[in-house]
Design an enzyme around this catalytic site. Structure first.
Site, PDB file in Angstrom:
ATOM      1  N   HIS A  40       0.817  -1.221   0.000  1.00 40.73           N
ATOM      2  CA  HIS A  40       0.000   0.000   0.000  1.00 40.73           C
ATOM      3  C   HIS A  40       0.849   1.270   0.000  1.00 40.73           C
ATOM      4  O   HIS A  40       0.351   2.353  -0.276  1.00 40.73           O
ATOM      5  CB  HIS A  40      -0.958   0.002   1.196  1.00 40.73           C
ATOM      6  CG  HIS A  40      -0.295   0.277   2.508  1.00 40.73           C
ATOM      7  ND1 HIS A  40       0.077  -0.721   3.390  1.00 40.73           N
ATOM      8  CD2 HIS A  40       0.068   1.436   3.110  1.00 40.73           C
ATOM      9  CE1 HIS A  40       0.630  -0.191   4.464  1.00 40.73           C
ATOM     10  NE2 HIS A  40       0.641   1.118   4.321  1.00 40.73           N
ATOM     11  N   ASP A  80       0.072  -7.583   1.237  1.00 40.03           N
ATOM     12  CA  ASP A  80       0.533  -6.212   1.464  1.00 40.03           C
ATOM     13  C   ASP A  80       2.055  -6.133   1.541  1.00 40.03           C
ATOM     14  O   ASP A  80       2.625  -5.467   2.399  1.00 40.03           O
ATOM     15  CB  ASP A  80      -0.099  -5.628   2.733  1.00 40.03           C
ATOM     16  CG  ASP A  80       0.037  -4.105   2.792  1.00 40.03           C
ATOM     17  OD1 ASP A  80       0.291  -3.502   1.733  1.00 40.03           O
ATOM     18  OD2 ASP A  80      -0.095  -3.533   3.886  1.00 40.03           O
ATOM     19  N   SER A  94       4.953   2.654   8.039  1.00 39.76           N
ATOM     20  CA  SER A  94       4.599   1.441   7.316  1.00 39.76           C
ATOM     21  C   SER A  94       5.715   1.037   6.359  1.00 39.76           C
ATOM     22  O   SER A  94       6.296   1.871   5.676  1.00 39.76           O
ATOM     23  CB  SER A  94       3.316   1.655   6.526  1.00 39.76           C
ATOM     24  OG  SER A  94       2.221   1.838   7.382  1.00 39.76           O
TER      25      SER A  94
END
EC number: 3.4.21.-
Length: 480
Positions: free
Chosen positions: A220, A250, A328
């Protein structure tokens, strides 16, 4: 004869009356007179000490009045006054002066109680703290600023004490020092509509897994972006190419072209991770490169179905190490500096999740096979949200934390709306709960993912606060 006797008797009486004349001066040292201290100290009866005290002001032998202390190296222990500030009276062989020593009429020297060098605010190194204090008093006498201690040890060098607590127990700092060179900051750019100009739209983190420039991050982080730029710890920047993406897990693999060998991180075995283990999360939240947070592993197998995450077949690592937007894609490491997960999701304070390293190993192996066989990566539909399934227990927990949380027990809870995406254009916001799409009820986050793959237009009903709002989102086809 009688006259001689009379003269001798007179001399004898004179000697008895004045014994101090019996010995010539200098033939021996007389015992020091004992200091007689008052029963009660009355500071008002003390004589004011001179203002110019190079040795600093100290209390007298009775501990009552302030007097000027002797300088370092001055004699002490007999008739002399007390040593100055920070000094102690030491007799030969390094024995501190005492009442017994004084009774034996042994003299000593004023020696600094601190023997290690110090660095002063005047950028000079002093042999000990007492010399710095003496220099400070001289400076103040000349109406100059006082000299203060900046650090232990000489100026311009650190103080390494292998026996200090910070040297023994700062294991987190040791881990960070080991892994930081292999952690990268990722900046994402998109072109403005009807313009060739690119603007930064998001940022994230990643870590190097091969010396020739392969980098692992979250899917993402890099999807739906025109350009991906990677910044190393030394500040060097490179354009990156997306090599492979697993949207369901992901995980993404990108590559930079770098001359020379890069530092790499090794993958640990997440299957061997234990609840309660210390972990370190490092990344670039809010574009603040190499920001470090620590915590413990809360659980090693938090099921995707339980969380409602996109990969319902995968277990996630739950930790209380803080993972923020931009963190992230960065590594979650153990105390050996091995990657045991990818920072991927923060639900609320104290609850964050990471993709296990065993899943990363599987992805890298499959990616190698795909690239070896020349398989193309297919396009995907994308709206730009991160979500989780809402259960009754999770809804109650969020309601306790946020009073304005919607009164709903199921649906897809939106954790994040990524800027400049179809979701943002359609009007979706963080903390919205999707309850239906195209007339079909939404119970889990998987329901939303399934509809996105099939439909070209999404007519959503979302619960925002206590209102139901109709929103239309048109998914975008992108290269993963």
């Amino acid at each position: 004869m009688q006259s001689l006797r009379t003269t001798l008797l007179s001399l004898l009486l004179l000697l008895l009356a004045a014994p101090s004349l019996a010995l010539p001066s200098g033939t021996g040292r007389s015992a020091p007179a004992a200091t007689v201290c008052p029963e009660h100290c009355d500071p008002t009866r003390c004589a004011p000490p001179p203002t110019d005290c190079e040795g600093g002001r100290v209390r007298d032998a009775c501990g009552c009045c302030e007097v000027c202390g002797a300088l370092e190296g001055a004699a002490c222990g007999l008739q002399e006054g007390p040593c100055g500030e920070g000094l102690q009276c030491v007799v030969p062989f390094g024995v501190p002066a005492s009442a017994t020593v004084r009774r034996r009429a042994q003299a000593g020297l004023c020696v600094c109680a601190s023997s290690e060098p110090v660095c002063g605010s005047d950028a000079k190194t002093y042999t000990n703290l007492c010399q710095l204090r003496a220099a400070s008093r001289r400076s103040e006498k000349l109406r100059q600023p006082p000299v203060i201690v900046l650090q232990r040890g000489a100026c311009g060098q650190g103080q390494e004490d292998p026996n200090s607590l910070r040297h023994k127990y700062n294991f987190i700092a040791d881990v960070v020092e080991k892994i930081a060179p292999a952690v990268v900051h990722i900046e994402l750019y998109r072109k403005l509509p009807f313009s060739k100009r690119e603007v930064p739209v998001a940022s994230g983190s990643g870590f190097i897994v091969s010396e020739d420039g392969l980098i692992v991050t979250n899917a993402h982080v890099v999807t739906n972006k025109n350009r991906v730029k990677v910044e190393l710890k030394n500040g060097a920047t490179y354009e990156a190419k997306i090599k492979d993406v697993d949207e369901k897990a992901d995980i993404a693999l990108i590559k930079i072209d770098h001359q020379g060998k890069l530092p790499v991180l090794l993958l640990g075995r997440s299957s061997e991770l234990r609840p309660g283990e210390f972990v370190v999360a490092i990344g670039s939240p809010f574009s603040l490169q190499n920001t470090v947070t620590t915590g413990i592993v809360s659980t090693t197998q938090r099921g995707g179905k339980e969380l409602g995450l996109r990969n319902s077949d995968m277990d996630y690592i739950q930790t209380d190490a803080i993972i923020n937007y931009g963190n992230s894609g960065g590594p979650l490491v153990n105390l050996d500096g091995e990657v045991i997960g990818i920072n991927t999701l923060k639900v609320t304070a104290g609850i964050s999740f990471a993709i296990p390293s065993d899943k990363i190993k599987k992805f890298l192996t499959e990616s190698h096979d795909r690239q070896a066989k020349g398989k193309a990566v297919t396009k995907k539909k994308y709206i730009g949200i991160r979500m989780m399934s809402l259960t009754s227990s999770k809804a109650k927990e969020l309601k306790d934390r946020h009073r304005d949380f919607p009164d709903v027990l199921s649906g897809a809870y939106i954790i994040e709306v990524i800027p400049d995406t179809p979701a943002e254009a359609g009007g979706l916001k963080e903390n919205d709960v999707i309850i239906s799409i195209n007339g079909q009820s939404v119970v889990t986050a998987n329901d939303v993912s399934d509809v996105i793959k099939k439909e070209n237009t999404l007519n959503m009903v979302v619960r925002r606060g206590n209102e139901d709002i109709v929103i239309t989102v048109i998914p975008e086809e992108i290269d993963p």
